[in-house]
Design an enzyme around this catalytic site. Structure first.
Site, PDB file in Angstrom:
ATOM      1  N   ASP A 261       7.095  59.176 -39.107  1.00 47.66           N
ATOM      2  CA  ASP A 261       8.182  60.127 -38.898  1.00 47.66           C
ATOM      3  C   ASP A 261       9.498  59.389 -39.123  1.00 47.66           C
ATOM      4  O   ASP A 261       9.541  58.161 -39.154  1.00 47.66           O
ATOM      5  CB  ASP A 261       8.100  60.679 -37.477  1.00 47.66           C
ATOM      6  CG  ASP A 261       9.020  61.868 -37.265  1.00 47.66           C
ATOM      7  OD1 ASP A 261       9.494  62.420 -38.268  1.00 47.66           O
ATOM      8  OD2 ASP A 261       9.259  62.220 -36.105  1.00 47.66           O
TER       9      ASP A 261
ATOM     10  N   ASP B   2       5.295  60.422 -32.131  1.00 46.98           N
ATOM     11  CA  ASP B   2       5.727  60.274 -30.750  1.00 46.98           C
ATOM     12  C   ASP B   2       4.666  60.677 -29.742  1.00 46.98           C
ATOM     13  O   ASP B   2       4.843  60.513 -28.550  1.00 46.98           O
ATOM     14  CB  ASP B   2       7.024  61.055 -30.488  1.00 46.98           C
ATOM     15  CG  ASP B   2       6.842  62.559 -30.705  1.00 46.98           C
ATOM     16  OD1 ASP B   2       5.691  63.027 -30.764  1.00 46.98           O
ATOM     17  OD2 ASP B   2       7.861  63.252 -30.803  1.00 46.98           O
TER      18      ASP B   2
ATOM     19  N   ASP C 205       3.345  65.411 -32.272  1.00 51.57           N
ATOM     20  CA  ASP C 205       2.482  64.881 -33.319  1.00 51.57           C
ATOM     21  C   ASP C 205       1.040  64.686 -32.856  1.00 51.57           C
ATOM     22  O   ASP C 205       0.233  64.110 -33.588  1.00 51.57           O
ATOM     23  CB  ASP C 205       3.027  63.539 -33.808  1.00 51.57           C
ATOM     24  CG  ASP C 205       4.356  63.700 -34.528  1.00 51.57           C
ATOM     25  OD1 ASP C 205       4.543  64.733 -35.182  1.00 51.57           O
ATOM     26  OD2 ASP C 205       5.194  62.799 -34.429  1.00 51.57           O
TER      27      ASP C 205
END
EC number: 7.2.2.9
Length: 842
Positions: free
Chosen positions: A530, A730, A734
């Site tokens: 990410d 995180d 996710d």
């Protein structure tokens, strides 16, 4: 009583599901049984039957009904308790299964099943065995076979090793009782083996001890010296060897028991009644050779290897003990009346106010209420620099307060603390098994019977065509084969490396959920990351203020920030913080209004109407941003988010906000590329900003405007192309993608759902943690391969030499004592090689 084997009811369902149609059940040829964990039927995974992913494993079912039951309550169907021995059995892979009057029973071995079938009432007690082991207190497990769980100390029924405590070890556990016992037995064995060696081997070195004492007397002295070694010191070996026979699980103790027992019993008979032996057993001087020294020295050398192994295992727990030592025993609690008292940490409750003084450790997880300081979190995160802490900042129990005093609120205590969860995760990971261990298990299953067969063959060949005394030499060769082929090095190769690697990772802030994740991560070729919080700091900051049309920058920022104080958007917070840092004044705002997806507007002070937002807001206001188009594109090209500012219907300028890239990100990306990973950035940010960040870091591919559910679809897409994928996120939004990836990597404190969804958790949310995890995975698998090379190579070389293949060429016949020394050396080489992981450069 109706006892059925699984093939007795091919079309019936154990739980009464009318929709179950299993067909005739076939016993699988594979070593691992694939069994429906709900009804117990064996299932062919290739037959298109229903399946389900749970905690990284795929479970197969005979029908949709069984799958639905499992999905509703998986914990009810994962394990069962062997009603005979009490061991925990994996329902989905159990080889031994019975139904009695509709009840399902699972067994750890054929021996337990046979005992149950002989007298079911003795084990049923009128109750259905619980699906989960009803064990209380300290549980014990086998380091080599983690599926073995008992509520009391003892020996593993599969490999004979002593069971070790599970979970977090008590702080005052003291020395390992098995190690203390083995050291004592080693001392006795070695003390008696030395004069035995001198007596038996003295003539080879010019010591006339046997001639001085006399041959018959010397033999009886050998008997007296060897008997305590074999019948007392070696008792644990024989007990484990006998258990291996009873449980039909031949192992290293089977070979040691056979070798030592054969040498000792033969020597006793040869000493007491030598006349019963034929002339082929008589050596030079008409005496029957005895091998008391071989039996005693073998026992002493095996104890040497066992003591070294137990000490190495103690050292592998040093990481857990180091983490446990971080937790202080007391905390200074501030009571409601303002008084302060030192109380045990165990008495701290959520919501308590605690004072932490300079040099003290933070007692529990919480946050700062008053004061500020710097806190050293290196033992938790692996990061060397202390972090500034002020009001509202989070605190982790066990970290060190450096130079200030603060008051904190206790938020998580006991088992809920990050430190407790880390210790529990490390302990579980050290007992987990890597997939490569499956190959070792399959080899070990046939290894011991093959060695016994090789020993018998060696005996027969020497007895038939060997030199005189043929029978004595045949016995010597057979015993040497049994001893030198002891598979202890093979059994140690994988578990030792895994235990040390997981402890080493914990010291570096890399938490490994299980050995399978570690092995898979070494094979990963694609990493999905990410942007926000992973590549960047996750805290947007004001970077640019561009005034236009004669408006000053300070006035532009002052009115824009005053307006944004009414918004809760993260970008608004960045503008307000930027204004505070620059010291510009704020004015009162009235008529505040938020335009969803566009911006905000209101009246600043008494006269000025202010609007702040994106291009869509300018369109609504009928304003053309062309005058700032070039500057806007330049800022966006740098990865910044641009917002236009309008005063009284005229374009006044713009402000730009950026989520800054972490200082460590670029170097970490390069290191990950060097390790062979392709890096894909998947972010919900817009395409232009995402590509600007990716370009500056050299990231291989960008997927922008991706929602959390889209990340799982991306993983499925890449996997279809043959990629082996790791996903870093995180652990909250996710979580589905973390679970779907081959390896999920949770970035952050390790205190949320990440620890459940991900195979690897990084205490510090930093790409350098992924670099460390990758290096650890690669170093561990290389270490395991080296260990297996030592173990297999040693046996491939040692067994033929022990059998006597070198005798026709060099006249060399290996003594059982030398075989025992070589066997111990192989274990030491594996242990020493695994311990190198403690110093691996990560």
């Amino acid at each position: 009583m109706d006892i059925k084997h699984e093939h007795d009811h091919p079309h019936s369902h154990a739980d009464g599901d009318d929709h179950c149609h299993c067909g005739h059940d076939q016993e699988k040829a594979a070593d691992v049984m694939i069994r429906d964990p709900v009804c117990g039927m064996t299932v062919d995974p290739q037959a298109g039957k229903p399946s389900l992913e749970h905690e990284g494993r795929t479970y197969h079912f005979c029908s949709e009904g069984c799958r639905t039951k499992f999905a509703a309550a998986p914990e009810d169907y994962l394990t069962a308790k062997d009603p005979v021995c009490g061991m925990t059995v994996d329902r989905s892979t159990a080889k031994h299964f019975l139904k009695v009057d509709g009840e399902k029973f699972y067994f750890c071995s054929a021996a337990c099943q046979a005992k149950f079938e002989a007298d079911p009432s003795a084990y049923r007690n009128g109750k259905r065995p619980p699906a989960k082991p009803a064990l209380t207190g300290t549980l014990y497990t086998c380091p080599m076979h983690p599926e073995v769980v008992s509520d009391r100390p003892g020996d593993c029924p599969k490999c004979g090793m002593a069971l070790e405590p599970m979970g977090i070890p008590p702080a005052d556990e003291g020395p390992n009782p098995e190690l203390v016992d083995f050291v004592r037995r080693l001392s006795v064995s070695a003390t008696l083996a030395v004069p035995l060696l001198a007596l038996s081997m003295g003539p080879m070195f010019g010591l006339p001890l046997r001639e001085t004492i006399g041959e018959p007397q010397a033999t009886y002295i050998e008997l007296l010296l060897a008997t305590p070694v074999v019948l007392w010191a070696a008792l644990p070996f024989f007990r484990r060897a006998w258990a291996s026979v009873v449980n039909r699980s031949p192992n290293m103790w089977t070979l040691i028991g056979l070798g030592v027992g054969t040498a000792y019993v033969y020597s006793v008979v040869a000493t007491l009644v030598p006349g019963i032996f034929p002339m082929s057993f008589h050596g030079h001087g008409a005496a029957v050779p005895v091998y008391f020294e071989a039996a005693a020295v073998i026992v002493a050398l095996v104890f040497v290897g066992q003591v070294l192994e137990l000490k190495a295992r103690e050292r592998t727990g040093s990481a857990i003990r180091a983490l446990l030592d971080l937790a202080p025993k007391t905390a200074r609690r501030i009571d409601a009346d303002g008084s302060e008292n030192d109380v045990p940490v165990d008495d701290i409750q959520t919501g308590d106010r605690l004072r932490v003084r300079p040099g003290e450790r933070v007692p529990v997880d919480g946050s700062v209420l008053e004061g500020q300081s710097t806190v050293d979190e290196s033992m938790i995160s692996g990061e060397p620099l202390p972090l500034e802490k002020s009001k509202g900042d989070p605190l982790t129990g066990g970290t060190i307060n450096k130079n200030g005093t603060f008051v904190m609120a206790a938020e998580k205590v006991g088992a809920d603390m990050v430190l407790s969860r880390i210790v529990d995760m490390v302990a579980k990971a050290q007992r987990s098994r890597a997939p490569i261990q499956g190959a070792v298990d399959r080899v070990s299953a046939v290894f011991v019977p093959a060695v016994v067969a090789a020993a018998i063959l060696a005996f027969l060949v020497w007895a038939a065509i060997g030199p005189e005394p043929r029978m004595a030499n045949a016995l010597l060769a057979a015993v040497a084969v049994l001893i030198i082929a002891c598979p202890c090095a093979l059994g140690l190769a994988t578990p030792m490396s895994i235990m040390i690697a997981t402890g080493r990772g914990a010291q570096e802030g890399v938490l490994i959920k299980d050995a399978e994740a570690l092995e898979r991560f070494s094979k990963v070729d694609t990493l999905i990351v990410d942007k926000t919080g992973t590549l960047t700091e996750g805290k947007p900051k004001l970077t640019d203020v561009v005034a236009f049309g004669g408006v000053g920058e300070d006035r532009l920022l002052s009115l824009a920030a005053s307006l944004e104080r009414g918004s809760e958007h993260p970008l608004a917070e960045a503008i307000v913080s930027g204004a505070e840092e620059r010291g510009v004044p704020f004015v009162s705002v009235t008529g505040f209004e938020a335009k969803t997806g566009k911006g905000v507007q209101g009246r600043a002070g008494d006269t000025t109407t202010v609007a702040l937002g994106n291009a869509a807001m300018l369109t609504d206001l009928g304003i053309d941003p062309a005058a700032l188009a070039e500057k806007t594109e330049a800022l966006r090209g740098d990865g910044k988010t641009v917002m236009f500012v309008v005063f009284d219907g005229a374009l006044a300028g713009l402000v730009a906000v950026a989520d800054r890239i972490k200082p460590t990100t670029a170097a970490a990306i390069k290191a990950l590329h060097d390790s062979g990973l392709k890096i894909i950035m998947a972010t919900g940010d817009n395409e232009r900003t995402a590509r600007a960040v990716a370009k500056s870091l050299g990231i291989d591919e960008v997927r922008a405007d991706v929602l959390p559910e889209g990340k799982k679809a991306l993983i499925d897409e890449l996997r279809a192309k043959g990629a082996i994928i790791a996903m870093a996120g995180d652990g909250v939004n996710d979580a589905p993608a973390l679970a779907a990836a081959d390896v999920g990597i949770a970035m952050g404190t390790g205190a949320d759902v990440a620890m459940e969804s991900a195979g690897i958790t990084l205490v510090k949310g930093d790409l350098n943690g992924i670099v460390r995890a990758r290096r650890l995975a690669e170093a561990t698998m290389q270490n395991i391969r080296q260990n297996l090379g030592f173990a297999f190579g040693y046996n491939a070389l040692g067994v033929p030499i022990a059998a006597g293949v070198l005798y026709p060429i060099f006249g060399l016949l290996l003594s059982p004592m030398i075989a025992a020394a070589a066997m111990s050396l192989s274990s030491v080489s594996v242990i020493s090689n695994a311990l190198r992981l403690r110093f691996a450069k990560l």
